[in-house]
Design a protein around this motif. Structure first.
Motif: not given
Length: 218
Positions: A81-110
């Motif tokens: 259960n702890q491992k699953s929680l850690d993996q879900k948190q990691m996946a969430s953090q990775l998704q957040q970083l991916q979203d931030q990177n995409q937003a930065m790319q959108n800003a640069r494109d504009f």
């Protein structure tokens, strides 16, 4: 395709696949625990109903082993259960970083698009501004670019937050260029050139911040 974005997506997918495997394992373990609980129930009944000391001793040992299995299963379940929680948190953090990177790319494109549009305004302002209509036409183009810049900053607040002073400088210079064109002032091409230079500096700063973000993801 952005390499850092692709890596983040692959890591997210891997974490999701691992979660599915863990869920299947947990289902199998739950069945085993249920069977052990049934064994314990039967063993307790046997102890209560058996008078033979030898059989009681054997049953007691079996009961002890069954209780040990339950304890081990509970410990493993807690760890999973702890491992699953850690993996879900990691996946969430990775998704957040991916979203931030995409937003930065959108800003640069504009900003890159804004550079092209401002250079086009500057070129036209430098070549020929002999009539009021020509001034007004370029003033309208500049006003639209100014408004688009404000919209881009609103849509990507986190990306522009790291370059607030530069983006505000660009916004101010765009406004000044719009006013000079609208007033048919001779310095309009100079104002436009200053805006182009500031946009290029802004794009460089955004690129630097994006590189730093990608480095933090590795």
């Amino acid at each position: 395709e952005n390499p850092a974005s692709s890596d983040s997506q692959q890591q997210t997918e891997a974490a999701t696949a691992q979660n599915k495997n863990d869920e299947a394992g947990q289902s199998s373990q739950a069945d085993s625990v249920a069977e052990t609980k049934q064994d314990i129930k039967q063993q307790i009944e046997d102890l209560q109903n058996t008078k033979d000391n030898k059989k009681r001793a054997e049953t007691a040992k079996s009961l002890d082993r069954s209780l040990g299995k339950i304890a081990d299963a509970l410990e493993q379940e807690s760890a999973k259960n702890q491992k699953s929680l850690d993996q879900k948190q990691m996946a969430s953090q990775l998704q957040q970083l991916q979203d931030q990177n995409q937003a930065m790319q959108n800003a640069r494109d504009f900003v890159q698009e804004a550079i092209d549009r401002e250079q086009n305004i500057q070129r036209k302002a430098t070549e020929n501004l002999s009539t009021k209509d020509q001034y007004q036409y370029l003033a309208l183009e500049q006003l639209l670019l100014e408004e688009d810049m404000a919209t881009a900053r609103e849509q990507n607040p986190d990306s522009f937050e790291s370059v607030t002073s530069q983006s505000e400088k660009v916004q101010k210079e765009m406004r000044q260029t719009t006013r000079s064109l609208n007033a048919e002032q001779a310095n309009a091409p100079i104002n436009s050139k200053q805006t182009v230079d500031s946009l290029k500096q802004l794009e460089k700063s955004l690129a630097k911040h994006q590189q730093e973000m990608e480095g933090a993801q590795q």
